[in-house]
Design a protein around this motif. Structure first.
Motif, PDB file in Angstrom:
ATOM      1  N   GLY A  59      31.620  49.255 -33.622  1.00  0.00           N
ATOM      2  CA  GLY A  59      31.022  50.578 -33.453  1.00  0.00           C
ATOM      3  C   GLY A  59      29.705  50.707 -34.189  1.00  0.00           C
ATOM      4  N   LEU A  60      29.045  51.824 -33.963  1.00  0.00           N
ATOM      5  CA  LEU A  60      27.757  52.091 -34.580  1.00  0.00           C
ATOM      6  C   LEU A  60      27.923  52.170 -36.093  1.00  0.00           C
ATOM      7  N   ARG A  61      27.224  51.298 -36.813  1.00  0.00           N
ATOM      8  CA  ARG A  61      27.294  51.199 -38.273  1.00  0.00           C
ATOM      9  C   ARG A  61      28.721  51.000 -38.789  1.00  0.00           C
ATOM     10  N   GLY A  62      29.576  50.405 -37.976  1.00  0.00           N
ATOM     11  CA  GLY A  62      30.929  50.084 -38.416  1.00  0.00           C
ATOM     12  C   GLY A  62      31.904  51.251 -38.417  1.00  0.00           C
ATOM     13  N   THR A  63      31.557  52.339 -37.748  1.00  0.00           N
ATOM     14  CA  THR A  63      32.404  53.537 -37.809  1.00  0.00           C
ATOM     15  C   THR A  63      33.790  53.314 -37.208  1.00  0.00           C
ATOM     16  N   ARG A  64      33.877  52.637 -36.072  1.00  0.00           N
ATOM     17  CA  ARG A  64      35.184  52.445 -35.419  1.00  0.00           C
ATOM     18  C   ARG A  64      36.121  51.577 -36.256  1.00  0.00           C
ATOM     19  N   ILE A  65      35.606  50.476 -36.762  1.00  0.00           N
ATOM     20  CA  ILE A  65      36.447  49.569 -37.537  1.00  0.00           C
ATOM     21  C   ILE A  65      36.814  50.177 -38.885  1.00  0.00           C
ATOM     22  N   GLN A  66      35.929  51.016 -39.436  1.00  0.00           N
ATOM     23  CA  GLN A  66      36.241  51.687 -40.703  1.00  0.00           C
ATOM     24  C   GLN A  66      37.422  52.641 -40.552  1.00  0.00           C
ATOM     25  N   VAL A  67      37.506  53.339 -39.421  1.00  0.00           N
ATOM     26  CA  VAL A  67      38.625  54.251 -39.169  1.00  0.00           C
ATOM     27  C   VAL A  67      39.941  53.465 -39.138  1.00  0.00           C
ATOM     28  N   ILE A  68      39.920  52.319 -38.453  1.00  0.00           N
ATOM     29  CA  ILE A  68      41.126  51.489 -38.359  1.00  0.00           C
ATOM     30  C   ILE A  68      41.480  50.918 -39.734  1.00  0.00           C
ATOM     31  N   SER A  69      40.485  50.457 -40.471  1.00  0.00           N
ATOM     32  CA  SER A  69      40.716  49.900 -41.800  1.00  0.00           C
ATOM     33  C   SER A  69      41.294  50.955 -42.748  1.00  0.00           C
ATOM     34  N   ARG A  70      40.775  52.171 -42.675  1.00  0.00           N
ATOM     35  CA  ARG A  70      41.310  53.256 -43.513  1.00  0.00           C
ATOM     36  C   ARG A  70      42.757  53.549 -43.168  1.00  0.00           C
ATOM     37  N   GLU A  71      43.083  53.535 -41.888  1.00  0.00           N
ATOM     38  CA  GLU A  71      44.459  53.773 -41.450  1.00  0.00           C
ATOM     39  C   GLU A  71      45.409  52.713 -42.012  1.00  0.00           C
ATOM     40  N   LEU A  72      44.887  51.510 -42.196  1.00  0.00           N
ATOM     41  CA  LEU A  72      45.683  50.411 -42.742  1.00  0.00           C
ATOM     42  C   LEU A  72      45.497  50.287 -44.261  1.00  0.00           C
ATOM     43  N   ARG A  73      45.044  51.355 -44.885  1.00  0.00           N
ATOM     44  CA  ARG A  73      44.854  51.436 -46.346  1.00  0.00           C
ATOM     45  C   ARG A  73      43.887  50.366 -46.872  1.00  0.00           C
ATOM     46  N   GLY A  74      42.738  50.255 -46.217  1.00  0.00           N
ATOM     47  CA  GLY A  74      41.674  49.384 -46.702  1.00  0.00           C
ATOM     48  C   GLY A  74      41.800  47.916 -46.345  1.00  0.00           C
ATOM     49  N   GLU A  75      42.707  47.591 -45.447  1.00  0.00           N
ATOM     50  CA  GLU A  75      42.874  46.194 -45.027  1.00  0.00           C
ATOM     51  C   GLU A  75      41.572  45.683 -44.412  1.00  0.00           C
ATOM     52  N   LYS A  76      41.147  44.497 -44.822  1.00  0.00           N
ATOM     53  CA  LYS A  76      39.936  43.886 -44.262  1.00  0.00           C
ATOM     54  C   LYS A  76      40.284  43.325 -42.886  1.00  0.00           C
ATOM     55  N   ILE A  77      39.409  43.571 -41.917  1.00  0.00           N
ATOM     56  CA  ILE A  77      39.668  43.126 -40.551  1.00  0.00           C
ATOM     57  C   ILE A  77      38.497  42.279 -40.058  1.00  0.00           C
ATOM     58  N   ASP A  78      38.789  41.030 -39.680  1.00  0.00           N
ATOM     59  CA  ASP A  78      37.788  40.148 -39.081  1.00  0.00           C
ATOM     60  C   ASP A  78      37.967  40.223 -37.572  1.00  0.00           C
ATOM     61  N   ILE A  79      36.880  40.490 -36.875  1.00  0.00           N
ATOM     62  CA  ILE A  79      36.932  40.525 -35.409  1.00  0.00           C
ATOM     63  C   ILE A  79      36.181  39.305 -34.906  1.00  0.00           C
ATOM     64  N   ILE A  80      36.862  38.517 -34.084  1.00  0.00           N
ATOM     65  CA  ILE A  80      36.227  37.323 -33.533  1.00  0.00           C
ATOM     66  C   ILE A  80      36.288  37.370 -32.011  1.00  0.00           C
ATOM     67  N   GLU A  81      35.365  36.668 -31.393  1.00  0.00           N
ATOM     68  CA  GLU A  81      35.359  36.618 -29.933  1.00  0.00           C
ATOM     69  C   GLU A  81      36.282  35.501 -29.464  1.00  0.00           C
TER      70      GLU A  81
END
Length: 178
Positions: A59-81
């Motif tokens: 997402g724009l400036r990481g907004t989408r992934i930040q929402v998901i990460s917050r829901e998982l209590r700060g879990e780091k998420i690597d997205i790969i193709e």
């Protein structure tokens, strides 16, 4: 209904609810791997050439992934193709480490699992393995392959040892022809 926040499927469902491109089927979550509360890896692919699957998920400036990460209590998420090519997929799964080469095993082992030998630059070995082996463990879960990692120096020494053994075996003497 039984729901576990630690299940990798939970992460996939969060992606579906938070990312419109996944809801519409433009981006597909191909695989997920998690160590709940710490780190996760998600492999995504796009059904349309002009859509960047990683960019859509971040997402724009990481907004989408930040929402998901917050829901998982700060879990780091690597997205790969995701990739059809196993060697490319294994190399991408080991990100953020840079990979020099991937050699795919020809036959599955006794457990029916395929293996991949990954060679990384010497300065990338600890990054490829990750803290307490976490990066390589998640990459193996994500790809479904057993992953062995060696540094370029280790591989060079191994090849030299094999070459030295071949030279020793191949020496001919005058007695060989008698």
């Amino acid at each position: 209904i039984s729901l576990s926040r630690t299940h990798p499927g939970y992460l996939a469902r969060l992606f579906e609810t938070e990312i419109p491109e996944i809801q519409e089927g433009i981006v597909i979550v191909k695989a997920t791997a998690r160590e709940a509360g710490e780190r996760a890896k998600v492999a995504v692919a796009s059904t349309k050439r002009d859509v960047d699957p990683i960019g859509a998920c971040v997402g724009l400036r990481g907004t989408r992934i930040q929402v998901i990460s917050r829901e998982l209590r700060g879990e780091k998420i690597d997205i790969i193709e995701w990739s059809h090519d196993p060697a490319t997929f294994v190399a991408r799964a080991l990100s953020p480490a840079k990979v020099s080469s991937v050699t795919i095993g020809e036959e599955p082992d006794e457990d029916g699992q395929f293996s991949a030998l990954v060679v990384v630059p010497d300065n990338q070995l600890s990054l490829a393995i990750g803290k307490k082996g976490q990066n390589v463990r998640l990459a193996a879960k994500l790809t479904g392959w057993r992953i062995d990692i060696k540094s370029e120096e280790e591989k060079r020494r191994e090849v030299e040892a094999q070459f030295g053994a071949l030279e020793g075996d191949g020496e001919l003497s005058a007695d060989s022809f008698a």
